[in-house]
Design an enzyme around this catalytic site. Sequence first.
Site, PDB file in Angstrom:
ATOM      1  N   ASP A  11       0.816  -1.213   0.000  1.00 30.41           N
ATOM      2  CA  ASP A  11       0.000   0.000   0.000  1.00 30.41           C
ATOM      3  C   ASP A  11       0.850   1.264   0.000  1.00 30.41           C
ATOM      4  OD1 ASP A  11      -2.190   1.734   0.299  1.00 30.41           O
ATOM      5  OD2 ASP A  11      -2.085   1.613   2.479  1.00 30.41           O
ATOM      6  N   ASP A  58      -2.861   6.836  -5.245  1.00 29.86           N
ATOM      7  CA  ASP A  58      -2.939   5.807  -4.211  1.00 29.86           C
ATOM      8  C   ASP A  58      -3.266   4.442  -4.796  1.00 29.86           C
ATOM      9  OD1 ASP A  58      -3.103   4.438  -1.860  1.00 29.86           O
ATOM     10  OD2 ASP A  58      -4.947   5.368  -1.171  1.00 29.86           O
TER      11      ASP A  58
END
Length: 508
Positions: free
Chosen positions: A81, A288
Site C-alpha cells: 500500500d 494511491d
Amino acid sequence: MKLQLAAVATLAVLTSPAFGRVLPDGKYVKIPFTKKKNGDNGELSKRSNGHEKFVLANEQSFYSVELAIGTPSQNLTVLLDTGSADLWVPGKGNPYCGSVMDCDQYGVFDKTKSSTFKANKSSPFYAAYGDGTYAEGAFGQDKLKYNELDLSGLSFAVANESNSTFGVLGIGLSTLEVTYSGKVAIMDKRSYEYDNFPLFLKHSGAIDATAYSLFLNDESQSSGSILFGAVDHSKYEGQLYTIPLVNLYKSQGYQHPVAFDVTLQGLGLQTDKRNITLTTTKLPALLDSGTTLTYLPSQAVALLAKSLNASYSKTLGYYEYTCPSSDNKTSVAFDFGGFRINAPLSDFTMQTSVGTCVLAIIPQAGNATAILGDSFLRNAYVVYDLDNYEISLAQAKYGTGKENVEVIKSTVPSAIRAPSYNNTWSNYASATSGGNIFTTVRTFNGTSTATTTRSTTTKKTNSTTTAKSTHKSKRALQRAATNSASSIRSTLGLLLVPSLLILSVFFS
C-alpha cells in the site's frame, strides 16, 4: 489504502510470484505480481437484513506479497500500500476471527510460536483506515524475509485486534507512520519516525534511492510489477515528466508533504471528433494504489457527467448514462501542467445488472482531495520519489517485450520537470468550467501525447448479496486527517466481509 483520508475499494488480489529479488549488480528490488479475479474468492453470503445490493465488483483489486516471519517461519500475505507507511500483520487470538471472518485465508502470526520474536512493549500500534478497518497491537521485531530478501531488523506491528483479514505493508512517506502522525503519537505527545520498508531497503544497501516505480499493466493482463530503486523505460511511452508533491498540511506544522498528493491542473474528455476541456481548476490529487476507483470533487464529476449526458440517479447513487459501444474510443484526459495522462472512459464505466451504465468516478463533497486510484493508475507509469518529494509520470505502455531497467541513483533517470512544475495547488476552490488543457500538451518530440488504444468494453457488475458488517469503525486522531471519508461513505456502503471489501449501493 490511506490512513483515514481515503476509502479503499478492494476485491481482487494481486499476488507476488516467488521471483521478486534484489539484483546486487543493479541495486534494485523487483517485485512482480499477478492478478487474481474476484470470482476466485468464492460466493458472497447474503445480507442479514435481506436488502438487495448493486455491486461494483469487477475492478476491485489490491497488491499483495507473501512474507515469512519468525523461527520457524510463518507465511503471511499482506497488502502492498502506497497510502500508508507501516508494516503490520494480524496476530493470533484476534476476537474477530472465527465467528465474524476467516483469518486463515491470508495467514496470522503467532508470536508465541516464534523463538526469535522480540516485543517492543513501549511502542503501541493503532491504525485506522478510511474504509472503517483498523488494527491495534504493538511493535516488535523478528526474522523477516521476502523470498530471498532478508528483512530482519525491519520493525513491524502485530495486531491483536483487527477487523481486516489481511495485514498491510505500507510503503508511503515515513511521515505517515503511526508513530509520527497516529493516534498514539498524538495522545502521548511523542512523535518519531523509523525506517519503514522503503527506508529499510535504502539503509540496508539494497537500493540507492528511496524511490520505486509502479506498473499495473492493462486491466486485461494478469501481471504487473513494482521496482524499488529503479525505472523500466520499456513500460512507458513519450516523456517521463516530474511534478512536485504538495504539502496539504503545512498549516498543521508539517514541513514536508505527508502523502503522495500532486496538483491535478485540469480535466478533459477526448472523443473521435473533438476535445472537451471540463475544467482547469487546480485540484490536489492523491496517487494511491490502495484505492481501486477514482474520486473527484463533486463539481468536477458533475462537469464530466454533463459532457456525457449523464443524469444522477438517486436510486443508484451514481450518474447514469447510455452505455458506450464496444468500439468507443472516448478517453478522460488528466492534465498535470503541460502533459496529460489519458484513460479510456471504459475504465470509469460500469454496467449494472439491469443493463444501464454508471460513471464509476465517485463525487466528494466540500473541499476534498481527489483520489486517483487504480482505474487511473493502470494508465500511467508512476515513479514515487520519496527522497525528493516528487512524482514522475508517463503514459503506460502495454505489451512491451524486453525490459530496459535503469537504477535510480539520486534523481529519476530520463525524467524532466513538467512545464508547469512550479504552478502548484495552493487553495481549495470549486471546479468550474473553462480553459483549454489541450493546447499545452508536450512530449519529448513536441507532439501531443498519444491516446492509448485499449479495449473500451464496459465492465459488468454482478447482482449479488453480501453479509452486513456489524462493526463500528474506530477513528485515528491523525494530524494529517483534515479530509474525512464521510462523503465517500455516504455515497457508498463499504462492507467488510471475509477478505473482501464491497462497494455497494442499496436498493429500497
